[in-house]
Motif scaffolding. Structure first.
Motif, PDB file in Angstrom:
ATOM      1  N   ILE A 109       0.838  -1.201   0.000  1.00 41.12           N
ATOM      2  CA  ILE A 109       0.000   0.000   0.000  1.00 41.12           C
ATOM      3  C   ILE A 109       0.874   1.252   0.000  1.00 41.12           C
ATOM      4  N   ILE A 110       1.950   1.230   0.778  1.00 41.41           N
ATOM      5  CA  ILE A 110       2.867   2.371   0.799  1.00 41.41           C
ATOM      6  C   ILE A 110       3.497   2.574  -0.580  1.00 41.41           C
ATOM      7  N   ARG A 111       3.904   1.482  -1.220  1.00 39.69           N
ATOM      8  CA  ARG A 111       4.536   1.601  -2.549  1.00 39.69           C
ATOM      9  C   ARG A 111       3.564   2.186  -3.580  1.00 39.69           C
ATOM     10  N   LYS A 112       2.335   1.728  -3.577  1.00 41.90           N
ATOM     11  CA  LYS A 112       1.368   2.249  -4.541  1.00 41.90           C
ATOM     12  C   LYS A 112       1.054   3.717  -4.256  1.00 41.90           C
ATOM     13  N   THR A 113       1.116   4.109  -2.995  1.00 39.90           N
ATOM     14  CA  THR A 113       0.875   5.499  -2.622  1.00 39.90           C
ATOM     15  C   THR A 113       1.931   6.408  -3.238  1.00 39.90           C
ATOM     16  N   PHE A 114       3.184   5.991  -3.193  1.00 45.98           N
ATOM     17  CA  PHE A 114       4.249   6.795  -3.810  1.00 45.98           C
ATOM     18  C   PHE A 114       4.066   6.878  -5.323  1.00 45.98           C
ATOM     19  N   GLU A 115       3.566   5.803  -5.922  1.00 41.51           N
ATOM     20  CA  GLU A 115       3.287   5.847  -7.365  1.00 41.51           C
ATOM     21  C   GLU A 115       2.217   6.903  -7.662  1.00 41.51           C
ATOM     22  N   ALA A 116       1.244   6.982  -6.778  1.00 40.15           N
ATOM     23  CA  ALA A 116       0.113   7.882  -7.011  1.00 40.15           C
ATOM     24  C   ALA A 116       0.511   9.348  -6.937  1.00 40.15           C
ATOM     25  N   VAL A 117       1.491   9.706  -6.097  1.00 43.31           N
ATOM     26  CA  VAL A 117       1.814  11.123  -5.882  1.00 43.31           C
ATOM     27  C   VAL A 117       2.923  11.632  -6.797  1.00 43.31           C
ATOM     28  N   LYS A 118       3.407  10.803  -7.710  1.00 44.49           N
ATOM     29  CA  LYS A 118       4.467  11.254  -8.604  1.00 44.49           C
ATOM     30  C   LYS A 118       4.026  12.512  -9.362  1.00 44.49           C
ATOM     31  N   GLY A 119       4.861  13.530  -9.312  1.00 39.85           N
ATOM     32  CA  GLY A 119       4.570  14.748 -10.049  1.00 39.85           C
ATOM     33  C   GLY A 119       3.804  15.803  -9.275  1.00 39.85           C
ATOM     34  N   ALA A 120       3.354  15.488  -8.056  1.00 33.97           N
ATOM     35  CA  ALA A 120       2.666  16.490  -7.244  1.00 33.97           C
ATOM     36  C   ALA A 120       3.672  17.544  -6.790  1.00 33.97           C
ATOM     37  N   PRO A 121       3.284  18.826  -6.811  1.00 29.68           N
ATOM     38  CA  PRO A 121       4.233  19.860  -6.384  1.00 29.68           C
ATOM     39  C   PRO A 121       4.666  19.701  -4.932  1.00 29.68           C
ATOM     40  N   SER A 122       3.767  19.190  -4.097  1.00 27.03           N
ATOM     41  CA  SER A 122       4.079  18.955  -2.688  1.00 27.03           C
ATOM     42  C   SER A 122       3.083  17.939  -2.154  1.00 27.03           C
ATOM     43  N   ALA A 123       3.571  16.969  -1.380  1.00 31.76           N
ATOM     44  CA  ALA A 123       2.671  15.925  -0.872  1.00 31.76           C
ATOM     45  C   ALA A 123       3.060  15.520   0.538  1.00 31.76           C
ATOM     46  N   VAL A 124       2.045  15.297   1.377  1.00 32.96           N
ATOM     47  CA  VAL A 124       2.233  14.703   2.702  1.00 32.96           C
ATOM     48  C   VAL A 124       1.884  13.229   2.595  1.00 32.96           C
ATOM     49  N   GLY A 154       6.838   0.598   8.889  1.00 31.97           N
ATOM     50  CA  GLY A 154       6.208   1.517   7.949  1.00 31.97           C
ATOM     51  C   GLY A 154       7.042   2.773   7.765  1.00 31.97           C
ATOM     52  N   ALA A 155       7.555   3.316   8.859  1.00 30.39           N
ATOM     53  CA  ALA A 155       8.380   4.521   8.784  1.00 30.39           C
ATOM     54  C   ALA A 155       9.643   4.270   7.967  1.00 30.39           C
ATOM     55  N   LYS A 156      10.267   3.130   8.169  1.00 30.11           N
ATOM     56  CA  LYS A 156      11.498   2.812   7.414  1.00 30.11           C
ATOM     57  C   LYS A 156      11.214   2.749   5.913  1.00 30.11           C
ATOM     58  N   LEU A 157      10.106   2.108   5.533  1.00 30.57           N
ATOM     59  CA  LEU A 157       9.799   1.988   4.117  1.00 30.57           C
ATOM     60  C   LEU A 157       9.445   3.350   3.523  1.00 30.57           C
ATOM     61  N   VAL A 158       8.684   4.153   4.267  1.00 31.24           N
ATOM     62  CA  VAL A 158       8.349   5.494   3.785  1.00 31.24           C
ATOM     63  C   VAL A 158       9.618   6.309   3.553  1.00 31.24           C
ATOM     64  N   TYR A 165      11.948   8.032  -4.915  1.00 29.21           N
ATOM     65  CA  TYR A 165      11.009   8.735  -5.788  1.00 29.21           C
ATOM     66  C   TYR A 165      11.331  10.227  -5.794  1.00 29.21           C
ATOM     67  N   GLU A 166      11.195  10.818  -6.950  1.00 30.76           N
ATOM     68  CA  GLU A 166      11.404  12.252  -7.057  1.00 30.76           C
ATOM     69  C   GLU A 166      10.143  12.970  -6.593  1.00 30.76           C
ATOM     70  N   GLY A 167      10.310  13.940  -5.740  1.00 33.00           N
ATOM     71  CA  GLY A 167       9.141  14.682  -5.259  1.00 33.00           C
ATOM     72  C   GLY A 167       9.455  15.463  -4.009  1.00 33.00           C
ATOM     73  N   ASN A 168       8.576  16.382  -3.697  1.00 30.83           N
ATOM     74  CA  ASN A 168       8.694  17.212  -2.500  1.00 30.83           C
ATOM     75  C   ASN A 168       7.777  16.614  -1.442  1.00 30.83           C
ATOM     76  N   PHE A 169       8.342  15.749  -0.589  1.00 27.87           N
ATOM     77  CA  PHE A 169       7.540  14.983   0.362  1.00 27.87           C
ATOM     78  C   PHE A 169       7.672  15.521   1.780  1.00 27.87           C
ATOM     79  N   ARG A 170       6.553  15.493   2.484  1.00 29.11           N
ATOM     80  CA  ARG A 170       6.541  15.660   3.925  1.00 29.11           C
ATOM     81  C   ARG A 170       5.869  14.416   4.495  1.00 29.11           C
ATOM     82  N   PHE A 171       5.977  14.232   5.799  1.00 27.05           N
ATOM     83  CA  PHE A 171       5.516  12.969   6.380  1.00 27.05           C
ATOM     84  C   PHE A 171       4.655  13.212   7.616  1.00 27.05           C
ATOM     85  N   GLU A 172       3.689  12.311   7.789  1.00 22.14           N
ATOM     86  CA  GLU A 172       2.775  12.378   8.922  1.00 22.14           C
ATOM     87  C   GLU A 172       2.545  10.966   9.435  1.00 22.14           C
TER      88      GLU A 172
END
Length: 550
Positions: A109-124, A154-158, A165-172
């Motif tokens: 689920i975490i891996r598919k989530t990163f696929e989904a946010v590719k190209g977003a200017p900023s994502a949590v 989960g935190a380690k994989l995130v 992945y290329e992107g501007n990520f923040r984490f929660e």
């Protein structure tokens, strides 16, 4: 049959006895806001929003001013995945807006989530697992260490995938069902996640402490939040977030006390739509701040338009008494309330006040796109002369004298009572016209001529039953002379008890409004009103109207 013995206290107070938050009396600044309408709100709809409806809702949230918007659980379904991809591929996400996506602490689920946010200017990337006693024992059947390992894995994989992945990520991270978790254990899990993520002041991490199910009174949640705030590692690099649900009907209170206790951020929905009894209502929270003079950093200046779009795309109804947004929240039906509001409005005008001080109305309705006459003063059988008079004056320009206003109030209330309904402003005005204004039957003054002789001498042509007769009399003014002529010709026994006048409009074509109260020989009082470009003609019309009301 109800059985109270089934229930016990299922929450945990922190190991702390003194709390700083109890000594604070207001929230000093707005928290960071995150709308979860497109996630919690949407998944709670009987008929979830279509793609185009979700896009329209997203644009509304941006317009209101949300800088963080949770757009869904993209790994959960193709619909949510497609929505996020549409936002990104249509370039609909402003540069200053961060989309938030939800994922369980599960590898695929975490891996598919990163696929989904590719190209977003900023994502949590918001990852979570449940930590409560009930979930550990009944659902996962795992020990504290095993549940903590779910979070840390989960935190380690995130963190690993964020580097790939290329992107501007923040984490929660959320310890779901926080309110059913021992505070010391919730702290242990959150600190273990923080140790892996290693946030910094430049790249802070969100720790979200949800009221997944409300279990306690609001002050207990505030105690839990202050305990966590005081003991989390990397506190200067942590954004402490709230996500209250409303099972006990206390979500707003939970949130406000928790903000006093040190929280920095709030996740909620506009009108509280969410699972079960719903999420915390962001509009209520934001407007509560506004009513205390604190800028909420959200724009609700066109509340009716927000309500309209929300109801249309969600097929939900904003309850008429919903704070600030409901159709009746500013409505005053009570006579004493209407009178106080009318006097408060007059006080502001007389003293040219900027500060809002009107009784019974916590914020100026015009600030959020509402109006005084349509939204505040509502007329039914419970209404009073003050509110009815206020409506007539501010909608139509007629400022009745106090005793006439009282008489008119009883007339309107009687009609509403017998019809068993609220009267609209046009209906109230129609009652005024029918009851008092320019009445010409059964008696009418067809003509009146004046001569300056022994004061004023009036020659009056009276029309009754289609017949015209001429009468004359003197008086100390034109109206008095006409009155005396009528009494001389008809034998009526009355005296002018009250007379007032004012201009209805301005300019060369200004109309005058006049009001006459007559006291009759039997002690009764009747009222009439008249309008005309000529003040004398208007006065005679008011006199005749009062006579015709006998």
């Amino acid at each position: 049959m109800m059985d109270v013995t089934k229930y016990h206290i299922g929450y945990y107070n922190p190991p702390k006895t003194e709390y700083r938050w109890v000594h604070k009396d207001h929230i000093e600044k707005a928290p960071a806001w995150c709308s979860v309408d497109l996630r919690d709100g949407n998944q709670s709809l009987i008929v979830p929003m279509s793609l185009e409806e979700k896009l329209e809702f997203f644009n509304l949230l941006v317009k209101i001013g949300f800088k963080e918007i949770e757009v869904g659980f993209p790994a959960a379904s193709e619909t949510e995945f497609e929505f996020l991809r549409t936002l990104i591929e249509r370039d609909m996400i402003p540069d200053d807006v961060t989309v938030q996506v939800l994922t369980q602490c599960r590898d695929h689920i975490i891996r598919k989530t990163f696929e989904a946010v590719k190209g977003a200017p900023s994502a949590v990337i918001h990852f979570y697992n449940s930590t409560s006693v009930a979930q550990r024992e009944q659902v996962f059947k795992k020990s504290k260490e095993e549940v903590k390992k779910i979070a840390t894995d989960g935190a380690k994989l995130v963190k690993q995938l964020a580097g790939e992945y290329e992107g501007n990520f923040r984490f929660e991270y959320s310890p779901e069902s926080f309110t059913g978790t021992e505070p010391e254990y919730a702290l242990e899990v959150c600190n273990a996640v923080l140790d892996i993520m290693q946030p910094t002041p430049d790249k802070p991490m969100i720790i979200n402490l949800p009221v997944t199910v409300a279990m306690s009174m609001s002050h207990i949640y505030a105690n839990q939040i202050e305990y966590m705030s005081d003991n989390l590692k990397y506190r200067d690099s942590v954004v402490l977030s709230l996500h209250p649900h409303n099972d006990r009907g206390c979500a707003v209170a939970d949130t406000e006390l928790a903000l006093l206790a040190g929280a920095d951020r709030v996740e909620g929905t506009l009108f509280g739509n969410g699972e079960r009894t719903g999420n915390v209502e962001i509009i209520t929270l934001a407007m509560n701040l506004y009513s205390h003079g604190v800028d909420p950093k959200l724009d609700f200046s066109d509340m009716p338009a927000i309500v309209e779009l929300y109801e249309r795309v969600t097929r939900m109804h904003v309850y008429e008494r919903t704070p600030y947004a409901g159709a009746l929240v500013f409505a005053a039906f009570s006579g004493s309330h209407q009178d106080a509001i009318a006097k408060g409005m007059a006080w502001r005008a007389e003293h040219d006040l900027h500060e809002w001080t009107v009784p019974y109305i916590p914020v100026d309705p015009t600030d959020i796109g509402r109006t005084y006459d349509a939204d505040v003063i509502r007329i039914n059988s419970q209404s009073g002369k003050g509110g009815i008079g206020y409506l007539l004056e501010h909608r139509y320009g007629y400022n009745l004298p106090p005793k006439m206003r009282e008489h008119f109030g009883y007339t309107v209330k009687s009609i509403s009572d017998h019809a068993h309904k609220e009267l609209t402003a046009p209906e109230v005005f129609q009652v005024f016209q029918n009851s008092y204004l320019n009445k010409t039957s059964p008696l009418n003054v067809a003509e009146a001529h004046y001569i300056q002789k022994n004061g004023i001498y009036a020659v009056v042509t009276l029309e009754t039953g289609g017949e015209h007769r001429e009468y004359s009399a003197s008086g100390n003014g034109r109206l008095d002379a006409v009155s005396n002529a009528i009494k001389a010709g008809t034998g009526m026994d009355f005296s002018i008890e009250a007379y007032t006048e004012h201009s209805l409009t301005t300019g060369s074509t200004s109309q005058a409004a006049t009001y006459v109260g007559l006291k009759w020989g039997d002690g009764t009082v009747t009222w009439g009103a008249g309008t005309d470009n000529d003040i004398i003609v208007a006065s005679v019309k008011a006199l005749v109207s009062a006579i015709n009301n006998k």
